[in-house]
Design a protein around this motif. Structure first.
Motif, PDB file in Angstrom:
ATOM      1  N   PHE A 199     -17.647 -61.806 -29.303  1.00 51.67           N
ATOM      2  CA  PHE A 199     -18.618 -61.057 -28.500  1.00 51.67           C
ATOM      3  C   PHE A 199     -19.014 -61.885 -27.278  1.00 51.67           C
ATOM      4  N   ASP A 200     -18.111 -61.872 -26.294  1.00 50.51           N
ATOM      5  CA  ASP A 200     -18.309 -62.683 -25.090  1.00 50.51           C
ATOM      6  C   ASP A 200     -17.733 -61.925 -23.900  1.00 50.51           C
ATOM      7  N   ILE A 201     -18.497 -61.814 -22.819  1.00 50.94           N
ATOM      8  CA  ILE A 201     -18.090 -61.017 -21.671  1.00 50.94           C
ATOM      9  C   ILE A 201     -16.806 -61.548 -21.046  1.00 50.94           C
ATOM     10  N   HIS A 202     -16.622 -62.845 -21.005  1.00 52.86           N
ATOM     11  CA  HIS A 202     -15.422 -63.430 -20.400  1.00 52.86           C
ATOM     12  C   HIS A 202     -14.176 -63.099 -21.226  1.00 52.86           C
ATOM     13  N   PHE A 203     -14.304 -63.156 -22.543  1.00 52.64           N
ATOM     14  CA  PHE A 203     -13.165 -62.827 -23.399  1.00 52.64           C
ATOM     15  C   PHE A 203     -12.822 -61.341 -23.278  1.00 52.64           C
ATOM     16  N   TRP A 204     -13.841 -60.492 -23.255  1.00 53.26           N
ATOM     17  CA  TRP A 204     -13.607 -59.053 -23.131  1.00 53.26           C
ATOM     18  C   TRP A 204     -12.919 -58.729 -21.807  1.00 53.26           C
ATOM     19  N   CYS A 205     -13.303 -59.412 -20.740  1.00 54.50           N
ATOM     20  CA  CYS A 205     -12.653 -59.199 -19.440  1.00 54.50           C
ATOM     21  C   CYS A 205     -11.172 -59.575 -19.515  1.00 54.50           C
ATOM     22  N   LYS A 206     -10.846 -60.653 -20.207  1.00 55.67           N
ATOM     23  CA  LYS A 206      -9.454 -61.051 -20.378  1.00 55.67           C
ATOM     24  C   LYS A 206      -8.666 -59.983 -21.139  1.00 55.67           C
ATOM     25  N   VAL A 207      -9.287 -59.430 -22.188  1.00 53.88           N
ATOM     26  CA  VAL A 207      -8.610 -58.400 -22.986  1.00 53.88           C
ATOM     27  C   VAL A 207      -8.356 -57.151 -22.147  1.00 53.88           C
ATOM     28  N   VAL A 208      -9.348 -56.725 -21.363  1.00 53.99           N
ATOM     29  CA  VAL A 208      -9.193 -55.533 -20.525  1.00 53.99           C
ATOM     30  C   VAL A 208      -8.109 -55.749 -19.473  1.00 53.99           C
ATOM     31  N   THR A 209      -8.120 -56.907 -18.808  1.00 52.60           N
ATOM     32  CA  THR A 209      -7.099 -57.217 -17.814  1.00 52.60           C
ATOM     33  C   THR A 209      -5.701 -57.219 -18.439  1.00 52.60           C
ATOM     34  N   PHE A 210      -5.604 -57.804 -19.619  1.00 51.44           N
ATOM     35  CA  PHE A 210      -4.332 -57.844 -20.347  1.00 51.44           C
ATOM     36  C   PHE A 210      -3.858 -56.428 -20.685  1.00 51.44           C
ATOM     37  N   LEU A 211      -4.750 -55.593 -21.226  1.00 51.88           N
ATOM     38  CA  LEU A 211      -4.372 -54.234 -21.626  1.00 51.88           C
ATOM     39  C   LEU A 211      -4.016 -53.372 -20.421  1.00 51.88           C
ATOM     40  N   ARG A 212      -4.701 -53.577 -19.287  1.00 46.22           N
ATOM     41  CA  ARG A 212      -4.352 -52.827 -18.080  1.00 46.22           C
ATOM     42  C   ARG A 212      -2.899 -53.078 -17.691  1.00 46.22           C
ATOM     43  N   GLY A 213      -2.528 -54.362 -17.598  1.00 42.46           N
ATOM     44  CA  GLY A 213      -1.166 -54.708 -17.208  1.00 42.46           C
ATOM     45  C   GLY A 213      -0.147 -54.244 -18.227  1.00 42.46           C
ATOM     46  N   PHE A 214      -0.458 -54.427 -19.506  1.00 42.37           N
ATOM     47  CA  PHE A 214       0.474 -54.043 -20.569  1.00 42.37           C
ATOM     48  C   PHE A 214       0.679 -52.533 -20.602  1.00 42.37           C
ATOM     49  N   THR A 215      -0.400 -51.760 -20.500  1.00 43.13           N
ATOM     50  CA  THR A 215      -0.309 -50.307 -20.546  1.00 43.13           C
ATOM     51  C   THR A 215       0.489 -49.760 -19.364  1.00 43.13           C
ATOM     52  N   LYS A 216       0.233 -50.327 -18.174  1.00 39.54           N
ATOM     53  CA  LYS A 216       0.951 -49.877 -16.976  1.00 39.54           C
ATOM     54  C   LYS A 216       2.433 -50.201 -17.087  1.00 39.54           C
ATOM     55  N   TRP A 217       2.755 -51.407 -17.562  1.00 34.28           N
ATOM     56  CA  TRP A 217       4.153 -51.798 -17.722  1.00 34.28           C
ATOM     57  C   TRP A 217       4.870 -50.923 -18.747  1.00 34.28           C
ATOM     58  N   TYR A 218       4.224 -50.672 -19.877  1.00 36.21           N
ATOM     59  CA  TYR A 218       4.848 -49.897 -20.950  1.00 36.21           C
ATOM     60  C   TYR A 218       5.122 -48.469 -20.502  1.00 36.21           C
ATOM     61  N   ALA A 219       4.149 -47.873 -19.787  1.00 34.86           N
ATOM     62  CA  ALA A 219       4.315 -46.490 -19.329  1.00 34.86           C
ATOM     63  C   ALA A 219       5.456 -46.382 -18.313  1.00 34.86           C
ATOM     64  N   SER A 220       5.578 -47.383 -17.430  1.00 33.98           N
ATOM     65  CA  SER A 220       6.650 -47.345 -16.427  1.00 33.98           C
ATOM     66  C   SER A 220       8.026 -47.578 -17.054  1.00 33.98           C
ATOM     67  N   LYS A 221       8.072 -48.353 -18.141  1.00 33.78           N
ATOM     68  CA  LYS A 221       9.357 -48.685 -18.766  1.00 33.78           C
ATOM     69  C   LYS A 221       9.796 -47.638 -19.797  1.00 33.78           C
TER      70      LYS A 221
END
Length: 488
Positions: free
Chosen positions: A371-393
Motif C-alpha cells: 500500500f504505497d503510492i510509488h509502487f502503485w504508480c509503477k504497477v499502473v505504468t507497467f500495465l499500461r505498456g503491457f496492455t498496449k503491447w499485447y493488444a497490438s501484437k
C-alpha cells in the motif's frame, strides 16, 4: 431493529419530498453530488442489513439485486467524476510548464469544453440519483419485512472481510439452487430432478454450487453429496460400481434420509448426450428417493435441455459492480477518500483488467500488501505498456486469453528482457494437493527469478471449493532468443 426501520422510513419520506422539489429547480453539480452521496449511504444501510439476513423470498431478493445495481452505478459515477477531476488537475500542472502562447490557446477553448462537460456530468449524476432514490422508495416494504428473517451473522464484519470470504453478488442465484435442493416436487420417484447451472469460464459456477452444498441445511438434508465430472461416467461399468457402492453404504441406514443423494456433475469439454442418457438412466435405477437431486454445471447452453427445472445462468458482473468489488478489497480497512490518487490508480487498473475477477485477485493482493503510492504508480505504468503491447501484437486484451485458459504471454515488471509464457491453467483442491509454493505475482511484479519451466499459484481461494489456481509457465530470455536468431 425498530429504530433502523423508523429511521429508514423517515428518510424515505424526506427523500420523496426532496425528490419532487429537486425536479422543479436547476441543481448544481456539487448539490447533486452531495445528494447522491447521502442516498448511497441510505442504500448501503439497507443492503448491509439485508445481507446479514437469510432471505428466502425471491421477489425480495430481486428487489435487493436491483437496489445493489443502482448503488454500484452511483458509486461508479462518483468515483469516475473524481478520477476525471484528478486527471484534469494533473493535465493543468503539465500545461503550466509550456509556453504562454500555448497556454492562451488552451484557455480560449476551456470555457466551451468546461460548460459541455459540466452539463454532461450533471446529467449523469442526476440520472444516478433519480434511479437510486426511486429504488430506495420502492424497497420500503422490504425494509419492514427484513425483521421477519433470521440473522446469519452475530458479530459485525468489515465489508472487505465479508467480501473476501463469501460470494460476491450471488445471493439470488444461491437461493435458487438452495430452494431446488430442499423442496420436494410432486413428481415422486418417476422423474429424477436435474438443475443445470450455466455460465462462461471463471464466472463462479463451481463456487456457487460448493457454497450452497456447504450450507448446514443442505448437508443435513442429504445422506451423500457426490462431486463427479462427465469423464467419470463414460464407462457403464464405472457407473454401475459407483451406484452399487453408494447403495451398499446406506442399505442398513435407519435415517429418514435413506437414499437421499445429491450428485453434482461438472460437464468439462464437449457435451456428449449419449453418455448423459446412460448416466441418467443408471441414476434413476439407484437414486430411488424422491428427494434425490442432480446438479450439472457447464459452459455450454446445450445442458439447459437436460434440466427438469429452469436453469440458473451466471453472467460476469457489470463494470460498476466490479469496480465496487475491486475497490473494497484493494483498500481493505483503508479509507479510499483519504487516498484520492491511489483510488484513481485503482480505477485505471480496473478498466485495464476488464472485469476479469479471477485474474484481479492476484493484483488485489499485490496492491493491498504494497500500500504505497510509488509502487502503485509503477504497477499502473507497467500495465499500461503491457496492455498496449499485447493488444497490438495479439489483437485482444491480455487477460482474455487467461480467462479462457488459452496460452498467454506475460511480462516481468522488473526485467524487460524476460517474458513469461503461460501454457496451461488448472485448479486443484487445497485439501487434496498443497500446490506449488511459488506465486505468479512474485514472478511478475517481484524479485523472484525462476528459470525454465515452472508452476506457480495464481490465487488461493478462501471460499469453497477452496481451489488453488495454478499456471504452468516458462521464463523466456528475450536477449538469448534474439541472439540465437542472429546466429542462425
Amino acid at each position: 431493529m425498530e429504530i433502523f426501520v423508523s429511521a429508514v422510513l423517515g428518510e424515505l419520506a424526506t427523500r420523496s419530498i426532496n425528490f419532487v422539489i429537486s425536479r422543479s429547480s436547476k441543481p448544481k453539480v456539487a448539490d447533486v453530488e452531495s445528494s447522491l452521496q447521502r442516498a448511497l449511504l441510505r442504500a448501503q444501510v439497507i443492503i448491509d442489513e439485508a445481507t446479514d439476513r437469510r432471505i428466502t423470498n425471491q421477489a425480495m431478493l430481486q428487489q435487493l439485486e436491483m437496489l445493489k445495481d443502482a448503488m454500484y452505478k452511483g458509486c461508479y459515477i462518483l468515483d469516475t467524476l473524481k478520477y476525471q477531476s484528478q486527471d484534469e488537475e494533473d493535465a493543468k500542472d503539465h500545461v503550466v510548464s509550456y509556453s504562454s502562447f500555448f497556454l492562451s490557446k488552451v484557455n480560449s477553448l476551456k470555457g466551451t469544453r468546461s460548460a459541455n462537460r459540466k452539463m454532461h456530468i450533471l446529467e449523469q449524476l442526476q440520472d444516478a440519483l433519480d434511479n437510486l432514490s426511486s429504488m430506495i422508495i420502492n424497497v420500503k416494504e422490504l425494509v419492514v419485512f427484513l425483521t421477519r428473517y433470521p440473522c446469519m451473522y452475530h458479530q459485525p464484519y468489515s465489508m472487505h472481510l465479508l467480501l473476501g470470504n463469501c460470494m460476491f453478488s450471488r445471493q439470488m442465484e444461491a437461493e435458487l439452487v438452495r430452494n431446488f435442493l430442499l423442496c420436494t416436487q410432486p413428481n415422486g420417484a418417476e422423474e429424477l430432478e436435474v438443475l443445470p447451472v450455466v455460465g462462461p469460464g471463471r464466472v463462479g459456477k463451481s463456487t456457487l454450487v460448493a457454497h450452497v452444498c456447504n450450507d448446514e441445511r443442505v448437508r443435513a438434508h442429504f445422506s451423500e453429496i457426490m462431486f463427479l465430472s462427465n469423464h467419470d461416467f463414460k464407462d457403464e461399468k464405472v457407473i454401475t460400481s459407483l451406484w452399487e457402492g453408494c447403495v451398499k453404504k446406506y442399505h442398513n441406514s435407519r435415517s429418514s434420509k435413506y437414499g437421499r443423494i445429491l450428485v453434482v456433475v461438472e460437464m468439462a469439454g464437449d457435451f456428449n448426450e449419449d453418455d448423459w442418457k446412460r448416466f441418467y438412466a443408471a441414476s434413476k435405477r439407484y437414486m430411488t428417493s424422491s428427494a434425490s437431486k442432480i446438479i450439472i454445471t457447464s459452459r455450454s447452453d446445450k445442458i439447459t435441455k437436460l434440466g427438469t427445472t429452469r436453469a440458473v445462468t451466471l453472467k460476469y458482473m457489470t463494470h460498476e459492480a466490479y469496480w465496487y468489488f475491486l475497490k473494497t478489497l484493494t483498500f481493505g480497512s483503508n479509507d479510499p477518500m483519504m487516498h484520492p490518487r491511489m483510488e484513481n490508480l485503482a480505477m485505471e487498473i480496473s478498466r485495464m483488467l476488464k472485469r476479469a475477477v479471477f485474474n484481479s485477485m492476484d493484483i488485489i493482493c499485490l496492491l493491498r500488501d504494497n500500500f504505497d503510492i510509488h509502487f502503485w504508480c509503477k504497477v499502473v505504468t507497467f500495465l499500461r505498456g503491457f496492455t498496449k503491447w499485447y493488444a497490438s501484437k495479439f489483437g485482444e486484451p491480455p487477460f482474455d486469453a487467461l480467462m479462457q485458459n488459452r496460452p498467454a504471454c506475460l511480462w516481468r515488471m522488473l526485467s524487460t528482457s524476460q517474458q513469461i509464457m503461460v501454457y496451461h491453467q488448472y485448479e486443484c483442491s487445497s485439501s487434496q494437493q498443497e500446490g506449488p509454493k511459488l506465486e505468479v505475482r512474485s514472478v511478475m511484479y517481484g524479485g523472484v527469478k525462476p528459470s525454465g519451466r515452472f508452476e506457480a499459484v495464481a490465487w488461493r481461494s478462501p471460499i469453497p471449493p477452496y481451489y488453488n489456481y495454478i499456471y504452468s509457465c516458462e521464463v523466456r530470455d528475450l536477449k538469448t532468443t534474439s541472439a540465437k536468431r542472429k546466429r542462425s
